[in-house]
Design an enzyme around this catalytic site. Sequence first.
Site, PDB file in Angstrom:
ATOM      1  N   HIS A  12      -2.769   6.947   3.293  1.00 40.96           N
ATOM      2  CA  HIS A  12      -3.301   5.637   2.715  1.00 40.96           C
ATOM      3  C   HIS A  12      -4.672   5.211   3.280  1.00 40.96           C
ATOM      4  O   HIS A  12      -4.790   5.400   4.607  1.00 40.96           O
ATOM      5  CB  HIS A  12      -2.191   4.415   2.896  1.00 40.96           C
ATOM      6  CG  HIS A  12      -2.974   3.158   2.738  1.00 40.96           C
ATOM      7  ND1 HIS A  12      -3.632   3.059   1.431  1.00 40.96           N
ATOM      8  CD2 HIS A  12      -2.949   1.893   3.328  1.00 40.96           C
ATOM      9  CE1 HIS A  12      -4.052   1.656   1.350  1.00 40.96           C
ATOM     10  NE2 HIS A  12      -3.640   1.168   2.685  1.00 40.96           N
ATOM     11  N   ASN A  24     -10.364   0.102   1.164  1.00 45.08           N
ATOM     12  CA  ASN A  24      -8.819   0.062   0.778  1.00 45.08           C
ATOM     13  C   ASN A  24      -8.453  -0.302  -0.563  1.00 45.08           C
ATOM     14  O   ASN A  24      -8.698  -1.392  -0.686  1.00 45.08           O
ATOM     15  CB  ASN A  24      -8.233  -0.849   1.992  1.00 45.08           C
ATOM     16  CG  ASN A  24      -6.621  -0.916   2.062  1.00 45.08           C
ATOM     17  OD1 ASN A  24      -6.042  -0.426   1.208  1.00 45.08           O
ATOM     18  ND2 ASN A  24      -6.051  -1.487   3.104  1.00 45.08           N
ATOM     19  N   CYS A  51       0.714  -1.425  -0.020  1.00 44.29           N
ATOM     20  CA  CYS A  51       0.079   0.070   0.008  1.00 44.29           C
ATOM     21  C   CYS A  51       0.938   1.029  -0.064  1.00 44.29           C
ATOM     22  O   CYS A  51       0.409   2.263  -0.170  1.00 44.29           O
ATOM     23  CB  CYS A  51      -0.999   0.054   1.110  1.00 44.29           C
ATOM     24  SG  CYS A  51      -2.001  -1.652   1.161  1.00 44.29           S
TER      25      CYS A  51
HETATM   26  O1  UT7 Z   1      -3.581  -1.219   3.796  1.00 40.49           O
HETATM   27  C1  UT7 Z   1      -2.822  -1.966   4.857  1.00 40.49           C
HETATM   28  C2  UT7 Z   1      -3.194  -3.084   5.221  1.00 40.49           C
HETATM   29  N1  UT7 Z   1      -4.510  -3.152   6.111  1.00 40.49           N
HETATM   30  C3  UT7 Z   1      -4.848  -2.379   7.231  1.00 40.49           C
HETATM   31  O2  UT7 Z   1      -4.041  -1.669   7.464  1.00 40.49           O
HETATM   32  C4  UT7 Z   1      -5.863  -3.201   8.211  1.00 40.49           C
HETATM   33  C5  UT7 Z   1      -5.524  -3.047   9.606  1.00 40.49           C
HETATM   34  N2  UT7 Z   1      -6.352  -3.545  10.605  1.00 40.49           N
HETATM   35  C6  UT7 Z   1      -7.676  -3.159  10.808  1.00 40.49           C
HETATM   36  O3  UT7 Z   1      -8.049  -2.202   9.966  1.00 40.49           O
HETATM   37  C7  UT7 Z   1      -8.496  -3.553  11.635  1.00 40.49           C
HETATM   38  O4  UT7 Z   1      -7.596  -4.525  12.641  1.00 40.49           O
HETATM   39  C8  UT7 Z   1      -9.341  -4.492  11.442  1.00 40.49           C
HETATM   40  C9  UT7 Z   1     -10.567  -3.684  10.575  1.00 40.49           C
HETATM   41  C10 UT7 Z   1      -8.881  -5.678  10.368  1.00 40.49           C
HETATM   42  C11 UT7 Z   1     -10.099  -5.370  12.499  1.00 40.49           C
HETATM   43  O5  UT7 Z   1     -10.800  -4.285  13.230  1.00 40.49           O
HETATM   44  P1  UT7 Z   1     -10.634  -4.451  14.948  1.00 40.49           P
HETATM   45  O6  UT7 Z   1     -11.339  -3.287  15.648  1.00 40.49           O
HETATM   46  O7  UT7 Z   1      -9.230  -4.552  15.196  1.00 40.49           O
HETATM   47  O8  UT7 Z   1     -11.181  -5.827  15.303  1.00 40.49           O
HETATM   48  P2  UT7 Z   1     -10.727  -6.961  16.167  1.00 40.49           P
HETATM   49  O9  UT7 Z   1      -9.440  -7.630  15.021  1.00 40.49           O
HETATM   50  O10 UT7 Z   1     -10.373  -6.610  17.260  1.00 40.49           O
HETATM   51  O11 UT7 Z   1     -11.886  -8.161  15.958  1.00 40.49           O
HETATM   52  C12 UT7 Z   1     -12.974  -7.936  16.674  1.00 40.49           C
HETATM   53  C13 UT7 Z   1     -14.045  -8.882  16.362  1.00 40.49           C
HETATM   54  C14 UT7 Z   1     -13.528 -10.484  16.208  1.00 40.49           C
HETATM   55  O12 UT7 Z   1     -14.194 -11.267  16.731  1.00 40.49           O
HETATM   56  P3  UT7 Z   1     -14.166 -11.965  18.075  1.00 40.49           P
HETATM   57  O13 UT7 Z   1     -12.898 -12.853  17.723  1.00 40.49           O
HETATM   58  O14 UT7 Z   1     -13.688 -10.893  19.027  1.00 40.49           O
HETATM   59  O15 UT7 Z   1     -15.367 -12.659  18.435  1.00 40.49           O
HETATM   60  C15 UT7 Z   1     -13.607 -10.629  14.625  1.00 40.49           C
HETATM   61  O16 UT7 Z   1     -13.626 -11.897  14.275  1.00 40.49           O
HETATM   62  O17 UT7 Z   1     -14.590  -8.462  15.079  1.00 40.49           O
HETATM   63  C16 UT7 Z   1     -14.831  -9.972  14.439  1.00 40.49           C
HETATM   64  N3  UT7 Z   1     -14.856  -9.348  12.946  1.00 40.49           N
HETATM   65  C17 UT7 Z   1     -15.824  -9.259  12.097  1.00 40.49           C
HETATM   66  N4  UT7 Z   1     -17.355  -9.128  12.845  1.00 40.49           N
HETATM   67  C18 UT7 Z   1     -18.155  -8.572  11.847  1.00 40.49           C
HETATM   68  C19 UT7 Z   1     -13.596  -9.263  11.874  1.00 40.49           C
HETATM   69  N5  UT7 Z   1     -14.344  -8.839  10.729  1.00 40.49           N
HETATM   70  C20 UT7 Z   1     -15.624  -8.594  11.094  1.00 40.49           C
HETATM   71  C21 UT7 Z   1     -16.606  -8.496  10.177  1.00 40.49           C
HETATM   72  N6  UT7 Z   1     -17.923  -8.285  10.376  1.00 40.49           N
HETATM   73  N7  UT7 Z   1     -16.357  -7.887   8.723  1.00 40.49           N
END
Ligand code: UT7
Length: 327
Positions: free
Chosen positions: A254, A284, A113
């Site tokens: 980004h 993204n 990215c």
């Molecule tokens: O371009 C460069 C690369 N990409 C990035 O920079 C992305 C960087 N990371 C992020 O943006 C975030 O970490 C995410 C958007 C990927 C995740 O957000 P988060 O607030 O950090 O969520 P989390 O990983 O703490 O997950 C919380 C919960 C999990 O459930 P459990 O395990 O607590 O039951 C996930 O399974 O949210 C769940 N989850 C979802 N729930 C509903 C993950 N994706 C989804 C979804 N819908 N699409």
Amino acid sequence: MRAVIKSIGAYAPPRRVSNDEFAKIVDTTDEWIVSHTGIRFRHIAADDQAASDMAIEAGKIAVERSGIAPEDIDLVIVSSASSDYLGFPATACIVQNTLGLKHAGAMDLLAGCTGFIYGLETAKNFIISGSAKAVLVIGAEILTRIMNWSDRNTCVLFGDGAGAAVVTASDDDDRGIIDSILRADGSGAELLERPAGGTRKPFKPGETDPSELCLRMDGGKVYTFAVRVIVVTIKALLEQNNLTIDDIKYIVPHQANSRIIEAASKRSRIPLEKFYLNIQEYANTSAASIPLALNEMTEKNLLKKGDKIITVGFGAGLTYGANLIVW
Ligand code: UT7
């Protein structure tokens, strides 16, 4: 002599997909996606489109707006993590041919990215060294083509699109790509990868797990990395140019997650209003996100001659970096 951005162009495929569409294929909701990422829509390429098709659309607009004849472009650089082919030929060669860049070298650049930021700095140095007078830099991505559509952790986050800039030599010392920081931390390489299909883990029919041909990400770790490097990179770029944040009109980050930007804004005490965000519309788009934003900003007439802006990015590699540009 300076290297200046003479023109910008962009392209997003017309198919615009809402979060509700994702709720039909994975266990997610519009509420979760908006509250955790800021994403409301993404544009998804048609089945017969490849990364080069979008790169060509964006590049064509940028070249036309530059007023430079295609045969006077010396180099085309395509930054992409989702190029037309695995390895070769370079997507840049397809672009070179279709746009009639008869005298241009063509190469792909892989910096995840951060690709467009790396591309601008590369173009700048070709110009400053005298080996090129005009360089077309493109960020083009079709990440939806390499998604695991059953992984809600990733499939809701990405979209397709392309953005391009023509970088040329200028005698105007007050403008241009003034300085950049390009960095990497390869110890985090496995945090964002497409595990199989390359020479490390070649595709073997019947053996390769199809999900390993798709993008895989440890979102939480990338999130923490992103917030940290945005803050340190902006600070370093300001310091090495004897500037303060008050000198900067916009930071063009980004667009991976609006919460990453909010956290970076809070930690750095840079007002959130300085960060230009359009993630709600495109999700993204990796190397395309910064030129897509720059194009939108120029079309909205937000950038005036002499405005100082900083682009800042992070991504697979892990890579990160920033450009200081006087518009
Ligand atoms: O371009 C460069 C690369 N990409 C990035 O920079 C992305 C960087 N990371 C992020 O943006 C975030 O970490 C995410 C958007 C990927 C995740 O957000 P988060 O607030 O950090 O969520 P989390 O990983 O703490 O997950 C919380 C919960 C999990 O459930 P459990 O395990 O607590 O039951 C996930 O399974 O949210 C769940 N989850 C979802 N729930 C509903 C993950 N994706 C989804 C979804 N819908 N699409």
